[in-house]
Enzyme design. Structure first.
Site, PDB file in Angstrom:
ATOM      1  N   LYS A  86      -3.968   7.991  -2.555  1.00 20.81           N
ATOM      2  CA  LYS A  86      -3.706   7.960  -1.123  1.00 20.81           C
ATOM      3  C   LYS A  86      -2.650   9.019  -0.871  1.00 20.81           C
ATOM      4  CE  LYS A  86      -1.944   5.297   2.770  1.00 20.81           C
ATOM      5  NZ  LYS A  86      -1.310   4.046   3.253  1.00 20.81           N
ATOM      6  N   TYR A  97      -0.467   5.937  -4.845  1.00 17.59           N
ATOM      7  CA  TYR A  97       0.029   6.113  -3.477  1.00 17.59           C
ATOM      8  C   TYR A  97       1.131   7.158  -3.517  1.00 17.59           C
ATOM      9  CZ  TYR A  97       1.625   4.719   1.241  1.00 17.59           C
ATOM     10  OH  TYR A  97       1.982   4.688   2.564  1.00 17.59           O
TER      11      TYR A  97
END
Length: 308
Positions: free
Chosen positions: A179, A151
């Protein structure tokens, strides 16, 4: 060490489907302030019915920092049950600022065989060097019971990484995607998407930028605002995949306006208020330090939703 894209306990499961729209579920609360497990289960089914490729538990949108351990376990259990029933990918937020604590967080995921991947934030607050970030993820990938999705959200972690650093992390066995929520589309975005490691997927993580990121080659997205218009975000991803640029541009602009309205106040306050207004969760409540969304923000979001 995990092989890239293959769940460590399943030799025949094949690579993870890191494409399409993945919805990072909110954590609904009932009027007594407890986790509304039934509402969470219903919400998970709703977004999958609308075409989502997977769900994400315990992301930022879930208010994970405000949940105690038992509540986090409950959320994971509910989402694992739904994803197992539906054959959908379940990704669970894990990790920590320190590597040892992150290892422990990942180890707990082995309790739920249905977890397909872990969403692990770049170490927040401590701001290690790029080499330190690489060493952190190398250690985690070596012990994690599931493949890792990094992330990358520098406006929350305080740790920007350039394309070369993300490419190095993405080359690790056991790291299957990122992400990508850099807060903008810049040269590093273009450079990363133009030269990805084999088997490493980019999922758009900034709701307002999902359409251009898909156009540049992202395979899918993890989007809080996809709670509110799941079918339309799925349609957007499908349009770019099919090369229907005219349809994708029109829909992308409309959905960017929805996302801008949904993020006008701290996430997930507006998303939860709109879900409550739609009758999909029992309350719009969030936990401190978040405050409830303003009526004005909710009204603007509902208006934008009505126009797509």
């Amino acid at each position: 060490m995990n092989t890239r894209g293959t769940p460590p306990d399943a030799t025949a499961a094949g690579p993870l489907a890191l494409d399409g729209i993945h919805v990072p579920l909110v954590t609904p609360f009932d009027r007594a302030g407890n986790v509304a497990a039934d509402a969470l289960e219903a919400l998970a089914h709703e977004v999958l019915d609308a075409g989502a490729a997977g769900i994400v538990a315990l992301g930022t949108t879930a208010e994970t920092a405000a949940l105690d351990e038992a509540e986090r376990d409950l959320v994971t259990e509910v989402c694992a049950r739904v994803s197992g029933e539906r054959g959908a990918l379940l990704t669970v937020g894990a990790g920590a600022s320190g590597t040892r604590a992150a290892e422990a967080s990942l180890a707990r995921l082995a309790r739920w065989p249905g977890v397909g991947a872990a969403l692990v934030t770049v170490p927040p607050f401590v701001r290690p060097s790029a080499a330190g970030v690489l060493a952190h993820f190398a250690r985690l990938a070596g012990v994690s019971p599931v493949p890792l999705v990094v992330y990358h959200v520098p406006y929350r972690t305080g740790q920007p990484l350039d394309a070369a650093a993300l490419r190095a992390v993405g080359s690790l066995a056991g790291v299957v995607g990122v992400k990508y929520a850099a807060g903008a589309i810049d040269q590093d975005t273009v450079a990363l998407l133009g030269d990805l490691p084999a088997g490493f997927a980019v999922l758009a993580g900034d709701d307002a930028y999902v359409s251009p990121l898909l156009a540049l080659g992202a395979t899918g997205a993890v989007l809080a605002s996809a709670h509110l218009a799941t079918e339309r975000f799925v349609e957007l991803a499908a349009a770019w995949r099919a090369g229907d640029a005219a349809r994708a541009r029109t829909l992308g602009h409309a959905l960017a306006r929805v996302s801008a309205a949904a993020f006008a106040e701290p996430n997930p306050t507006v998303v939860k208020a709109v879900l409550h207004a739609q009758g999909r969760i029992p309350t719009p409540d969030v936990r401190l330090p978040l405050l409830p969304a303003s009526p004005e923000a909710v009204a603007v979001t509902l208006k934008e939703l009505a126009g797509i």
